[in-house]
Design a protein around this motif. Structure first.
Motif, PDB file in Angstrom:
ATOM      1  N   ALA A  26       0.819  -1.219   0.000  1.00 56.06           N
ATOM      2  CA  ALA A  26       0.000   0.000   0.000  1.00 56.06           C
ATOM      3  C   ALA A  26       0.852   1.267   0.000  1.00 56.06           C
ATOM      4  CB  ALA A  26      -0.935   0.003   1.212  1.00 56.06           C
TER       5      ALA A  26
ATOM      6  N   LEU B  81       2.567   2.125  -3.449  1.00 55.83           N
ATOM      7  CA  LEU B  81       1.550   2.527  -4.421  1.00 55.83           C
ATOM      8  C   LEU B  81       1.046   3.942  -4.143  1.00 55.83           C
ATOM      9  CD1 LEU B  81      -0.616  -0.689  -4.960  1.00 55.83           C
ATOM     10  CD2 LEU B  81       0.798   0.492  -6.637  1.00 55.83           C
ATOM     11  N   ASN B  82       0.751   4.209  -2.862  1.00 54.89           N
ATOM     12  CA  ASN B  82       0.268   5.543  -2.527  1.00 54.89           C
ATOM     13  C   ASN B  82       1.353   6.590  -2.703  1.00 54.89           C
ATOM     14  OD1 ASN B  82      -2.350   4.911  -2.026  1.00 54.89           O
ATOM     15  ND2 ASN B  82      -2.100   4.668   0.183  1.00 54.89           N
TER      16      ASN B  82
ATOM     17  N   VAL C 120       3.679   6.500  -5.173  1.00 58.49           N
ATOM     18  CA  VAL C 120       3.675   6.801  -6.609  1.00 58.49           C
ATOM     19  C   VAL C 120       2.480   7.682  -6.953  1.00 58.49           C
ATOM     20  CG1 VAL C 120       3.434   5.801  -8.915  1.00 58.49           C
ATOM     21  CG2 VAL C 120       4.920   4.702  -7.225  1.00 58.49           C
ATOM     22  N   PHE C 121       1.318   7.326  -6.393  1.00 59.40           N
ATOM     23  CA  PHE C 121       0.128   8.139  -6.639  1.00 59.40           C
ATOM     24  C   PHE C 121       0.337   9.568  -6.135  1.00 59.40           C
ATOM     25  CE2 PHE C 121      -3.558   9.993  -4.483  1.00 59.40           C
ATOM     26  CZ  PHE C 121      -4.311  10.314  -5.584  1.00 59.40           C
TER      27      PHE C 121
ATOM     28  N   ALA D 124       2.551  11.486  -8.515  1.00 56.44           N
ATOM     29  CA  ALA D 124       1.854  11.787  -9.772  1.00 56.44           C
ATOM     30  C   ALA D 124       0.808  12.875  -9.566  1.00 56.44           C
ATOM     31  CB  ALA D 124       1.201  10.520 -10.322  1.00 56.44           C
ATOM     32  N   ALA D 125       0.023  12.743  -8.485  1.00 57.44           N
ATOM     33  CA  ALA D 125      -1.029  13.726  -8.229  1.00 57.44           C
ATOM     34  C   ALA D 125      -0.423  15.099  -7.969  1.00 57.44           C
ATOM     35  CB  ALA D 125      -1.878  13.281  -7.033  1.00 57.44           C
TER      36      ALA D 125
ATOM     37  N   LEU E  42      -6.296  -3.475  -0.208  1.00 62.59           N
ATOM     38  CA  LEU E  42      -7.194  -2.442  -0.732  1.00 62.59           C
ATOM     39  C   LEU E  42      -7.670  -1.509   0.375  1.00 62.59           C
ATOM     40  CD1 LEU E  42      -9.418  -4.402  -3.284  1.00 62.59           C
ATOM     41  CD2 LEU E  42      -7.856  -2.520  -3.782  1.00 62.59           C
TER      42      LEU E  42
ATOM     43  N   ILE F 132      -4.878   0.707   1.421  1.00 65.27           N
ATOM     44  CA  ILE F 132      -4.639   1.776   0.443  1.00 65.27           C
ATOM     45  C   ILE F 132      -5.650   2.899   0.640  1.00 65.27           C
ATOM     46  CG2 ILE F 132      -4.831   2.370  -2.001  1.00 65.27           C
ATOM     47  CD1 ILE F 132      -3.544  -0.273  -2.687  1.00 65.27           C
ATOM     48  N   PHE F 133      -6.918   2.535   0.836  1.00 65.10           N
ATOM     49  CA  PHE F 133      -7.960   3.562   0.955  1.00 65.10           C
ATOM     50  C   PHE F 133      -7.702   4.484   2.138  1.00 65.10           C
ATOM     51  CE2 PHE F 133     -11.937   5.482   2.104  1.00 65.10           C
ATOM     52  CZ  PHE F 133     -12.582   5.714   0.908  1.00 65.10           C
TER      53      PHE F 133
ATOM     54  N   PHE G  17      -4.662   6.715   1.632  1.00 68.94           N
ATOM     55  CA  PHE G  17      -4.647   7.317   0.304  1.00 68.94           C
ATOM     56  C   PHE G  17      -4.027   8.717   0.233  1.00 68.94           C
ATOM     57  CE2 PHE G  17      -6.635   8.952  -3.554  1.00 68.94           C
ATOM     58  CZ  PHE G  17      -6.546   7.863  -4.394  1.00 68.94           C
TER      59      PHE G  17
ATOM     60  N   SER H  82       0.778  11.853 -15.684  1.00 71.67           N
ATOM     61  CA  SER H  82       0.530  12.003 -14.249  1.00 71.67           C
ATOM     62  C   SER H  82      -0.960  12.190 -13.971  1.00 71.67           C
ATOM     63  CB  SER H  82       1.342  13.162 -13.680  1.00 71.67           C
ATOM     64  OG  SER H  82       1.044  14.359 -14.352  1.00 71.67           O
ATOM     65  N   LEU H  83      -1.633  13.011 -14.803  1.00 68.19           N
ATOM     66  CA  LEU H  83      -3.072  13.203 -14.572  1.00 68.19           C
ATOM     67  C   LEU H  83      -3.828  11.908 -14.852  1.00 68.19           C
ATOM     68  CD1 LEU H  83      -5.286  15.241 -13.801  1.00 68.19           C
ATOM     69  CD2 LEU H  83      -5.634  15.641 -16.227  1.00 68.19           C
TER      70      LEU H  83
ATOM     71  N   PHE I  10      -2.749   8.784 -14.590  1.00 65.37           N
ATOM     72  CA  PHE I  10      -2.562   7.829 -13.500  1.00 65.37           C
ATOM     73  C   PHE I  10      -3.330   8.265 -12.254  1.00 65.37           C
ATOM     74  CE2 PHE I  10      -0.180   6.329  -9.744  1.00 65.37           C
ATOM     75  CZ  PHE I  10      -0.341   4.982  -9.938  1.00 65.37           C
ATOM     76  N   THR I  11      -3.280   9.558 -11.947  1.00 65.02           N
ATOM     77  CA  THR I  11      -3.988  10.079 -10.775  1.00 65.02           C
ATOM     78  C   THR I  11      -5.475   9.776 -10.868  1.00 65.02           C
ATOM     79  OG1 THR I  11      -2.379  11.859 -10.556  1.00 65.02           O
ATOM     80  CG2 THR I  11      -4.484  12.174  -9.449  1.00 65.02           C
TER      81      THR I  11
ATOM     82  N   TYR J  31      -6.226   5.902 -10.684  1.00 59.82           N
ATOM     83  CA  TYR J  31      -6.041   5.398  -9.315  1.00 59.82           C
ATOM     84  C   TYR J  31      -7.184   5.860  -8.417  1.00 59.82           C
ATOM     85  CZ  TYR J  31      -2.942   4.026  -5.391  1.00 59.82           C
ATOM     86  OH  TYR J  31      -2.369   3.424  -4.299  1.00 59.82           O
TER      87      TYR J  31
ATOM     88  N   LEU K 196      -9.997   3.083  -7.168  1.00 62.07           N
ATOM     89  CA  LEU K 196      -9.853   2.651  -5.777  1.00 62.07           C
ATOM     90  C   LEU K 196     -10.759   3.395  -4.804  1.00 62.07           C
ATOM     91  CD1 LEU K 196      -6.013   2.143  -5.631  1.00 62.07           C
ATOM     92  CD2 LEU K 196      -7.763   0.399  -5.362  1.00 62.07           C
ATOM     93  N   VAL K 197     -11.155   4.613  -5.156  1.00 63.73           N
ATOM     94  CA  VAL K 197     -11.947   5.402  -4.212  1.00 63.73           C
ATOM     95  C   VAL K 197     -13.357   5.668  -4.740  1.00 63.73           C
ATOM     96  CG1 VAL K 197     -12.121   7.626  -3.030  1.00 63.73           C
ATOM     97  CG2 VAL K 197      -9.914   6.485  -3.195  1.00 63.73           C
TER      98      VAL K 197
END
Lengths: 283, 284
Positions: A73, A76-77, A79-80, A83-84, A148, A151-152, A155, B26-27, B29-30, B33, B37-38
């Motif tokens: 988790a 992954l978070n 990398v997210f 990216a975000a 999962l 991860i939530f 997040f 990046s957008l 993937f964001t 994800y 997941l949410v």
């Protein structure tokens, strides 16, 4: 004796003593006493008994499962989060504020609801329950469900740490690197990453602590199979409910040590690298 | 390739203003994800109770047991948020304005409820406040029972939510200009008058924001509460626990109905928080 006058912005001595005593007493009773109790109960029968309780196979299995869940988790978070933060702070696009709100959403959802939503998707009566069962794929009451749920609940940690930090830093350095002919990957690895590394570590630290300690969400999706789908916090509950208090407090002490280590590292980062963390932590 | 980037430019015309690469990656993937997941799982929560129909939904959440659990979760969360805000302001003030040995330690310890797993806090609080525990035995002499009553729920919520109130107020306090306090003193205000009429009003937005965050966290809290609450139906049974009970009875729709109510409450809190923040920004 010369009387020392108070500055106009200083509280009188009686008020300082009173408020100081209230604050310290409240923190001591509410926060420190429970912590002290955990260690007292865990080591009530000596360090030897503590080790024996930890080496119990089901306890070791719960440690392993917690490490696996966090080990999947958290990266992954991470990398997210990167990216975000990259797309939100380096570009302008419509709906950006809304996106930031959505990323924060898991923090305002009850952990039990976080577990519930995955039951509704993957459970026996859930959306994909039938087709998963037909293909013999186990998500609920197995490791994937636990991952999962973890991860939530973890997040937003990395993203909300990086977004204000990278927004502060702007894009000048990255644009300079691009002008000088750096590729995107080079720019990220050599310019952005060094700038955000302490903030990133800070976010990962908090993310990891929550991932290892999550209880409510994981509890809903785990199925509580002893030695198989019990994470450390779930194992604490199982031992406690079976009146094995020394065992429960032993695992609890292990988790508490982890919490204290997290706090220590967090304080160290805040103190040593205050300038390189998000604005919210500069005080 | 040329056509592809032409389409890209059309879809994201703003991209052309930037030299930095990686926007679509990046957008993309964001969003992927976040949605998978949410948002999709949350959608499942909202859709599920629809199979009950409006009257069925109402019937599911208006049973005395469900109403009692919602009242307990939200009522005690409000009480805990108020208590935490009161002590949170005092603690933040002491940490920001006073100098004393051990301050750094005290400051770090505030975050303990964030990093201590809730199950650990739960069994520790339960043992502390049990009739034979360190605190419970003292209270028992005065005939006060905390563990296995609604007050146990309150204690756990006060524990879990304290950092929100302190950490929201603390940075605002640290940035207060001393000039206004000096001006108040020059104009003849006593120190207490200055604190009550000058300092406190400037803190209100932060206090309310912290209170809202504390409330949201406490209302949804599960792990630290279930050990100390005793979980007596309609007395000390919190809403998140009732969700789990319904799930164990395979009443998915009923569980989802309670979940939707809690989700709606957290949306309202999110909106209120956003409103508070823009109010605070305007006041500055």
């Amino acid at each position: 004796m010369k009387k020392r006058f108070l500055k106009p912005t200083e509280d009188p001595l009686w008020l300082r003593l009173f408020l100081g005593a209230v604050a310290i007493a409240f923190i001591a009773i509410l926060l420190l006493l429970p912590l002290a109790l955990v260690f007292k109960e865990a080591f009530a029968n000596g360090i030897g008994a503590f080790w024996i309780a930890i080496k119990e196979p089901d306890t070791l299995a719960s440690v392993r499962l917690s490490l696996i869940a966090a080990g999947i988790a958290v990266p992954l978070n991470m990398v997210f989060g990167i990216a975000a933060a990259w797309c939100i702070t380096k570009y302008d696009f419509p709906g950006k504020t809304f996106l930031v709100t959505l990323i924060d959403l898991p923090f305002s959802v009850s952990p039990v609801v976080a577990g519930l939503i995955y039951v509704l998707v993957f459970g026996a009566q859930g959306w994909f329950g039938r087709s998963l069962a037909d293909n013999n794929i186990h998500i609920l009451f197995a490791v994937p469900g636990i991952v999962l749920a973890t991860i939530f609940v973890t997040f937003p940690f990395v993203a909300r740490e990086l977004i204000p930090l990278m927004a502060d830093q702007g894009c000048d350095e990255e644009e300079a690197a691009a002008t000088l002919g750096a590729t995107g990957l080079q720019t990220f690895l050599r310019v952005t990453l060094p700038n955000i590394k302490w903030g990133l570590l800070y976010g990962v630290l908090l993310c990891n602590a929550r991932a290892l300690g999550e209880f409510g969400a994981v509890s809903v999706v785990s199925g509580h199979i002893r030695g198989v789908t019990n994470t450390m916090p779930l194992h604490v509950q199982l031992l406690y409910d079976n009146y094995d208090y020394p065992g429960a407090f032993t695992v609890a002490a292990l988790l508490a040590m982890l919490a204290l280590l997290t706090l220590a590292l967090k304080s160290l980062l805040e103190w040593r690298y205050a300038d390189e963390l998000a604005a919210a932590h500069r005080h | 390739m040329k056509i592809m980037s032409a389409i890209g430019l059309k879809l994201f015309p703003l991209r052309s203003r930037h030299v930095l690469p990686g926007f679509r990656l990046s957008l993309g993937f964001t969003l992927f994800y976040l949605i998978s997941l949410v948002l999709i799982p949350l959608l499942a929560l909202v859709i599920r109770p629809m199979e009950l129909g409006p009257s069925g939904f109402w019937a599911a959440i208006s049973t005395p047991r469900v109403l009692a659990s919602l009242r307990l979760s939200f009522g005690m969360a409000l009480a805990a948020a108020v208590i935490d805000s009161f002590f949170g302001v005092i603690i933040a003030w002491v940490l920001v304005r006073y100098r004393f040995p051990g301050k750094g330690f005290l400051d770090a310890v505030i975050d303990l409820p964030f990093s201590l797993p809730t199950a650990v806090a739960g069994i520790a609080l339960s043992t502390l406040y049990a009739p034979n525990g360190w605190i419970g035995s003292v209270l028992a002499e005065y005939g006060i029972r905390v563990a296995y009553t609604p007050y146990g729920v309150l204690v756990a919520m006060v524990f879990i939510s304290l950092p929100f109130t302190v950490r929201t107020v603390q940075p605002v306090m640290a940035e207060l200009g001393l000039e206004v306090e000096e001006a108040a003193a020059t104009l003849g205000a006593t120190r207490l008058q200055t604190l009550a009429r000058v300092v406190l009003p400037m803190l209100w937005p932060a206090v309310l924001t912290g209170m809202a965050m504390a409330f949201a966290r406490a209302a949804g809290e599960y792990g630290s509460i279930i050990f100390i609450a005793g979980n007596i139906p309609a007395v000390s049974e919190i809403a998140p626990l009732l969700i789990i009970t319904k799930l164990e009875q395979y009443d998915y729709a009923g569980a989802a109905a309670i979940g939707v109510v809690m989700l709606a409450a957290s949306f309202v809190m999110l909106l209120a928080l956003n409103g508070l923040q823009s109010w605070a920004a305007k006041r500055r």
